[in-house]
Enzyme design. Structure first.
Site, mmCIF file in Angstrom:
data_model
loop_
_atom_site.group_PDB
_atom_site.id
_atom_site.type_symbol
_atom_site.label_atom_id
_atom_site.label_comp_id
_atom_site.label_asym_id
_atom_site.label_seq_id
_atom_site.Cartn_x
_atom_site.Cartn_y
_atom_site.Cartn_z
ATOM 1 N N ASP A 226 0.846 -1.207 0.000
ATOM 2 C CA ASP A 226 0.000 0.000 0.000
ATOM 3 C C ASP A 226 0.883 1.259 0.000
ATOM 4 O O ASP A 226 0.836 2.081 0.912
ATOM 5 C CB ASP A 226 -0.946 -0.002 1.210
ATOM 6 C CG ASP A 226 -0.205 0.003 2.542
ATOM 7 O OD1 ASP A 226 -0.787 0.515 3.529
ATOM 8 O OD2 ASP A 226 0.967 -0.449 2.609
ATOM 9 N N PHE B 138 -0.982 -0.689 12.468
ATOM 10 C CA PHE B 138 -1.811 -0.189 11.369
ATOM 11 C C PHE B 138 -2.327 -1.288 10.433
ATOM 12 O O PHE B 138 -3.533 -1.382 10.179
ATOM 13 C CB PHE B 138 -0.988 0.838 10.582
ATOM 14 C CG PHE B 138 -1.704 1.452 9.416
ATOM 15 C CD1 PHE B 138 -1.554 0.931 8.136
ATOM 16 C CD2 PHE B 138 -2.524 2.557 9.593
ATOM 17 C CE1 PHE B 138 -2.211 1.508 7.055
ATOM 18 C CE2 PHE B 138 -3.165 3.148 8.511
ATOM 19 C CZ PHE B 138 -3.018 2.613 7.251
ATOM 20 N N ASN B 139 -1.464 -2.130 9.900
ATOM 21 C CA ASN B 139 -1.886 -3.091 8.861
ATOM 22 C C ASN B 139 -2.932 -4.067 9.387
ATOM 23 O O ASN B 139 -3.939 -4.326 8.730
ATOM 24 C CB ASN B 139 -0.679 -3.875 8.327
ATOM 25 C CG ASN B 139 0.209 -3.027 7.435
ATOM 26 O OD1 ASN B 139 -0.238 -2.021 6.878
ATOM 27 N ND2 ASN B 139 1.468 -3.412 7.329
ATOM 28 N N ASN C 43 -2.406 2.753 3.319
ATOM 29 C CA ASN C 43 -1.867 4.098 3.587
ATOM 30 C C ASN C 43 -2.631 5.163 2.816
ATOM 31 O O ASN C 43 -2.605 6.341 3.168
ATOM 32 C CB ASN C 43 -0.393 4.157 3.187
ATOM 33 C CG ASN C 43 0.483 3.429 4.186
ATOM 34 O OD1 ASN C 43 0.275 3.538 5.392
ATOM 35 N ND2 ASN C 43 1.431 2.662 3.684
ATOM 36 N N HIS D 287 9.706 0.089 7.853
ATOM 37 C CA HIS D 287 9.017 -1.160 8.226
ATOM 38 C C HIS D 287 9.061 -2.211 7.100
ATOM 39 O O HIS D 287 9.540 -3.306 7.271
ATOM 40 C CB HIS D 287 7.541 -0.884 8.517
ATOM 41 C CG HIS D 287 7.277 0.172 9.533
ATOM 42 N ND1 HIS D 287 7.447 -0.008 10.891
ATOM 43 C CD2 HIS D 287 6.815 1.444 9.385
ATOM 44 C CE1 HIS D 287 7.099 1.102 11.528
ATOM 45 N NE2 HIS D 287 6.722 1.984 10.652
ATOM 46 N N ASP D 288 8.497 -1.838 5.948
ATOM 47 C CA ASP D 288 8.188 -2.838 4.911
ATOM 48 C C ASP D 288 9.434 -3.407 4.247
ATOM 49 O O ASP D 288 9.429 -4.561 3.804
ATOM 50 C CB ASP D 288 7.262 -2.217 3.853
ATOM 51 C CG ASP D 288 5.936 -1.811 4.466
ATOM 52 O OD1 ASP D 288 5.292 -0.892 3.934
ATOM 53 O OD2 ASP D 288 5.541 -2.398 5.490
ATOM 54 N N ASP E 57 6.695 1.117 1.833
ATOM 55 C CA ASP E 57 6.398 0.133 0.776
ATOM 56 C C ASP E 57 7.209 0.461 -0.477
ATOM 57 O O ASP E 57 7.762 -0.414 -1.133
ATOM 58 C CB ASP E 57 4.925 0.173 0.388
ATOM 59 C CG ASP E 57 3.966 -0.047 1.538
ATOM 60 O OD1 ASP E 57 3.767 0.910 2.310
ATOM 61 O OD2 ASP E 57 3.455 -1.157 1.668
ATOM 62 N N THR F 291 2.824 -6.127 2.590
ATOM 63 C CA THR F 291 3.299 -5.077 3.514
ATOM 64 C C THR F 291 2.225 -4.016 3.769
ATOM 65 O O THR F 291 2.528 -2.885 4.138
ATOM 66 C CB THR F 291 4.551 -4.388 2.934
ATOM 67 O OG1 THR F 291 4.204 -3.811 1.655
ATOM 68 C CG2 THR F 291 5.698 -5.364 2.767
HETATM 69 O O1 RIB Z 1 2.492 -0.169 10.781
HETATM 70 C C1 RIB Z 1 3.355 0.020 9.703
HETATM 71 C C2 RIB Z 1 2.719 -0.420 8.437
HETATM 72 O O2 RIB Z 1 1.584 0.398 8.164
HETATM 73 C C3 RIB Z 1 3.636 -0.263 7.220
HETATM 74 O O3 RIB Z 1 3.350 -1.270 6.302
HETATM 75 C C4 RIB Z 1 3.250 1.084 6.665
HETATM 76 O O4 RIB Z 1 3.475 1.174 5.255
HETATM 77 C C5 RIB Z 1 1.779 1.105 6.943
HETATM 78 O O5 RIB Z 1 1.135 0.383 5.896
HETATM 79 CA CA CA Z 2 2.731 -0.673 4.038
#
Ligand code: RIB
Ligand code: CA
Length: 322
Positions: A14, A172-173, A43, A246-247, A19, A130
């Site tokens: 996303d 979040f994801n 996102n 993160h991703d 990403d 991701t």
């Molecule tokens: O919590 C972090 C995740 O949420 C990452 O994948 C970031 O891109 C958002 O999608």
């Molecule tokens: Ca992401």
């Protein structure tokens, strides 16, 4: 690296700054062949996340990697979180100028692409989601047979030994689509979860960003500029400056298996309790008789990660489709 040795990958994402950096890293990895990129709402809206995936791949010269648009909303809840916009900007990829895509987004729906690609592949395929897991879960519901064609699923999501980034228990994801996360975690596939516990440590400091910028090549500079925006977004939202990529950790572990250490534990996603829906709950102390079902990240070699990103961004794009 010979064709047969490359890891076949579908990236589901996303974009989103981290990403986008994950896509750039994967496009430069000698041992990864990206079979396709699927976009999901997260996102930003899926129109934007698909367009952003296409933009960043075209910018990186990877015009032969195809992008497919996926699910525009979570399975059951329409809790489109504005945190995505706060950090990633209105269109999901704020900050540096990245031209509009020159390559069309494919007509085939992302979920159908995942199903058809797995069914047609002679080898097992690694899925690297991701963003929210809506596309992957939808594919499993539509075509459960594809699970036998999956080598493993390397997920960014959840938080186990630390607070979430939505609230104290939610990341979040998984928060955006708890039901999809639960479907994927209970799929029976080999699952690796890179949680905030390590991805918050996959952090570029300001001096690391300047190292990237000083490399001077196209991808290093754009990655530095994406990180500038991402770090500012974090500071604005969370009142502390950090650039957790993160991703890209999900790609990093494909490049170097030793990047992250995991624990093989039982884990599942809360969905019934509105207060915690989306929370990844793990039996990290092995106190229950629940059988372990996933590898949850515990530790990352941050300096190795930083070096990996800096080294890969300098590399030219080499197509793996010829
Ligand atoms: O919590 C972090 C995740 O949420 C990452 O994948 C970031 O891109 C958002 O999608
Ligand atoms: Ca992401």
């Amino acid at each position: 690296m010979g064709k047969e040795k490359r890891i076949k990958v579908i990236m589901d994402c996303d974009p989103g700054h981290d990403d986008a950096i994950a896509l750039l890293l994967a496009s430069r990895a000698d041992n990864i062949q990206i079979l396709g990129v699927t976009a999901v709402q997260g996102n930003s809206g899926v129109e934007y996340t698909a367009r952003n995936a296409r933009r960043i791949l075209d910018y990186a010269g990877a015009t032969d990697i195809q992008v497919y648009k996926g699910c525009p909303r979570p399975m059951m809840r329409d809790q489109y979180r504005l945190t995505g916009i706060a950090i990633h900007g209105e269109d999901g990829l704020g900050g540096p100028y990245i031209p509009e895509p020159v390559t069309p987004i494919k007509e085939e729906h992302a979920v159908n692409f995942i199903i058809n690609t797995l069914r047609a592949s002679r080898e097992k395929v690694t899925l690297v989601p991701t963003g929210p897991l809506t596309n992957i879960a939808a594919a499993f519901i539509l075509a459960p047979d594809i699970k036998e064609k999956i080598e493993r699923i390397i997920i960014m999501g959840g938080a186990v030994r630390m607070e979430g980034n939505i609230n104290s228990s939610n990341e979040f994801n998984f928060f955006l689509d708890p039901e999809a996360a639960k479907i994927v975690l209970n799929s029976g596939c080999r699952i690796y979860i890179n949680t905030l516990d390590v991805t918050m440590k996959a952090e570029f400091k300001r001096e690391d960003v300047e190292r990237l910028r000083a490399q001077g090549d196209k991808l290093s500079v754009i990655t530095a500029e994406l990180m500038d925006f991402f770090g500012k977004g974090h500071e604005d939202l969370f009142n502390f400056f950090t650039i957790p990529v993160h991703d890209a950790v999900c790609v990093g572990v494909l490049i170097d298996e030793k990047l992250v250490e995991y624990d093989f534990v039982w884990g599942d996603i809360s969905i019934k309790d509105e207060l915690t829906a989306g929370e990844l709950v793990a039996d990290i102390w092995h106190l229950t008789d629940k059988q372990p079902n996933c590898y949850i990240s515990r530790k990352i070699d941050t300096q190795k990660f930083i070096n990996m990103i800096c080294d890969h961004m300098k590399k030219p794009y080499v197509s793996k489709y010829i």
